[in-house]
Design a protein around this motif. Sequence first.
Motif, PDB file in Angstrom:
ATOM      1  N   SER A  14       0.806  -1.220   0.000  1.00 27.73           N
ATOM      2  CA  SER A  14       0.000   0.000   0.000  1.00 27.73           C
ATOM      3  C   SER A  14       0.839   1.269   0.000  1.00 27.73           C
ATOM      4  CB  SER A  14      -0.940   0.020   1.214  1.00 27.73           C
ATOM      5  OG  SER A  14      -0.202   0.011   2.418  1.00 27.73           O
ATOM      6  N   SER A 137      -9.422  -2.253   7.284  1.00 28.60           N
ATOM      7  CA  SER A 137      -8.258  -2.757   6.539  1.00 28.60           C
ATOM      8  C   SER A 137      -6.959  -2.128   7.034  1.00 28.60           C
ATOM      9  CB  SER A 137      -8.425  -2.483   5.045  1.00 28.60           C
ATOM     10  OG  SER A 137      -8.554  -1.096   4.797  1.00 28.60           O
ATOM     11  N   PHE A 138      -7.032  -0.873   7.498  1.00 26.21           N
ATOM     12  CA  PHE A 138      -5.826  -0.227   8.020  1.00 26.21           C
ATOM     13  C   PHE A 138      -5.313  -0.978   9.247  1.00 26.21           C
ATOM     14  CE2 PHE A 138      -8.204   3.569   6.266  1.00 26.21           C
ATOM     15  CZ  PHE A 138      -7.440   3.656   5.120  1.00 26.21           C
ATOM     16  N   ASN A 141      -4.114  -4.717   8.246  1.00 27.01           N
ATOM     17  CA  ASN A 141      -2.802  -4.702   7.575  1.00 27.01           C
ATOM     18  C   ASN A 141      -1.689  -4.301   8.532  1.00 27.01           C
ATOM     19  OD1 ASN A 141      -4.056  -5.408   5.197  1.00 27.01           O
ATOM     20  ND2 ASN A 141      -4.180  -3.321   4.420  1.00 27.01           N
ATOM     21  N   ASP A 154      -0.270   2.034   6.539  1.00 31.49           N
ATOM     22  CA  ASP A 154      -1.440   1.594   7.306  1.00 31.49           C
ATOM     23  C   ASP A 154      -1.175   1.694   8.807  1.00 31.49           C
ATOM     24  OD1 ASP A 154      -2.929   1.044   5.045  1.00 31.49           O
ATOM     25  OD2 ASP A 154      -2.198  -1.006   4.895  1.00 31.49           O
ATOM     26  N   ARG A 203      -7.151   7.113  -1.617  1.00 30.89           N
ATOM     27  CA  ARG A 203      -6.748   5.809  -2.165  1.00 30.89           C
ATOM     28  C   ARG A 203      -7.641   5.390  -3.329  1.00 30.89           C
ATOM     29  NH1 ARG A 203      -4.217   1.846   2.483  1.00 30.89           N
ATOM     30  NH2 ARG A 203      -2.559   3.296   3.070  1.00 30.89           N
TER      31      ARG A 203
END
Length: 739
Positions: A14, A137-138, A141, A154, A203
């Motif tokens: 990412s 998701s942050f 991850n 993240d 994003r």
Amino acid sequence: MKTIKKSFPVLGMSCAGCSARVDKTLNKQPGIISVSVNLAAAMATVEYNPEECTPEQLKEAVQKIGFDLIIEEKKETQKDMDEVRKSHYWSLKMRTLLAVVLSVPVSVIAMFFHDVPYALQIMAVLSAIVVFGLGNSFFVNAWKLLIKGGANMDTLVALSTGISYFFSLFNMVFPEYLLRHGITPHVYFEAASMIVAFILLGRTLEDRAKGNTADAIKKLMGLRPKKVTVMINGTEMETEIDRLMVGDTVVVKPGERIAVDGTVVTGESYVDESMLSGEPVAVLKEKGSKVFAGTINHKGSFRFVAEKVGSETVLAQIIKMVQEAQGSKAPVQKLVDRVAGIFVPVIISVALLSFVLWVTFDAESGLTHGFLAAVTVLVVACPCALGLATPTAIMVGIGKGAEMGILIKDADSLEIARKVDTVVLDKTGTITEGIPVATDWVWTDESEDLKSILCGLEKYSEHPLAMAVVHGLGVETAEITGFESITGMGVKGLYEGRTYIAGNRRLISSCGIVVPAEMEEKASLLSSQGKTVIWFADNERVYCLCAITDKMKDTSSGAIDRLQNMGIKVVMLTGDADAPARYMAEQSGVDEYKAEVTPQQKAEFVRLLRSQGNIVAMVGDGINDSAALAEADLSIAMGKGSDIAMDVAKVTIISSNLEKIADTISLSRHTVRTIRQNLFWAFIYNIIGVPVAAGALYPINGFLLNPMIASAAMAMSSVSVVTNSLRLRRFKNVSHSVN
């Protein structure tokens, strides 16, 4: 040692910290020769020794640090990856939309209705949905990387939003704790939710823009038809292209796209080869002509025998080459990788330090200001912009080159091209067409019988110039008997009992034939123009002289003039004699020429130019000039279709148009300028943003950056870098003096 070079899709990256970590991990594996991890393409290009390393080992190593590598080699892999990207983009878009819808009410309540009953509870619930639901998701991850000993963008987002939310929740549930210490409890639910919303928005825009950087590859991949018509036992049958075999006869109808490479056996038509060469003019295809996958047939129809299918076609090779080039790294990327590798730990340290300093030196509101500063530092820092600055520009630049018929081997070559100050051109096949043609005919007796006799004589000759005479005459050939080749002079033969000869001036003299003065003058004039003169006579008199030359390409003179206007010196090298070399140099306008040079002397000349401090581009056919190409800073191969020497040169011009050399240099200059712009703004953003976020301006003017504004700025920094790179797609074939 035989090495293998492959590109593998990477899942889970990412930011630049991720790509740097994957790069470092892969480089540590045994048997690795080179690694290039491209964040924008989510791809790792690895060259390795198969005796020491396997794709399975690479996959395992990458999985151990929290990412994944797709190593399965199947035709559906690219399609599967596209589906994954589309699904990810759609999911991201939906989460972003919901995050914005839920975050706006939190911000409105915080600004205007914070005294309304249950306002805090409503904000807490809505913010929790955004931060831990839509932004989960942050945290996922960040946790995956944490247990593997890593950190990335993240991690910064999870820390900033998590701390903001739980600090606010604590102040809402236990306000008396801070009140006992004389501190007014504040909540930052709106900051936590808006940070997630802005970063998701950034994003989403970034993901959409990054998808556009691969447009060139998508276009190339879309050029291959899915079905093809083949002849089976005299009957036309439609079949899947994957079932097509070498040797099959393929039927091409008007308007169809050619499926594979092959040779025409019946019929004729004009074919649009612009996807290969970048040239808009359609090319005539008749029996014996080569055709290539992805090109478009016009109104005629023909059949051809398949010679290269699947991954062996020129189109497939181009796609592979462009993908590898887009995944390569420019030299400047090494600095960025070093910065990215330590970026996240440094930012976390700066955030902690800013909190400690605020608490230490501001007794009255240090806790509040320190908390805001720490959160803002975590939010404002952006390794993503740094990580995307170079690869996005490289991807778009190399993709644009492919659209123009310019295949650039790697990012190094793209960067070197802008520095070129001297271009060395091979003459035959580069400045000239590379095919001898008859340009002038002088007859004393222009009868059809004499033309047929000359055509018959030259048809039996093995000399390369003989075919130019045959094609130039274009008549039926007479039956020649007693044919004899006279080494170094020409040929002779009998027709109806009479001897005829065709060859050079020495052959005419040796036969004692008297040449008219006007023909001698004409021959001298043609020779002074660098043309080869062929004489035709019998034992008594001269009937004709024919001048043959390798014609200069229509675009050569203009291309050389354009290079010179860009401040580039142009030199021509040739193995030809001085007279034709001098004439061609005058016609083309080169700055300097050297005649009668061997391949080794060409290489020595290039070496001499470099020793004098010049950055040299050598342009040749990629095979005969291999020694000189190897000596040059930038090697450029000219060619068409299957004759392209892709493995030899750093740049391959698919067409024979010299204009493409200037286009290559101009594209390089534009691309490198874009990279510099991207890196400047990415570095400046962080250099200015982090201190301001920490509160550097507060003692001067009382300014303390709001975390929400910081998150919006951070999100837009990545988007701006990708968007700036996408401007290269509008690059036109017009050179500018851009350095």
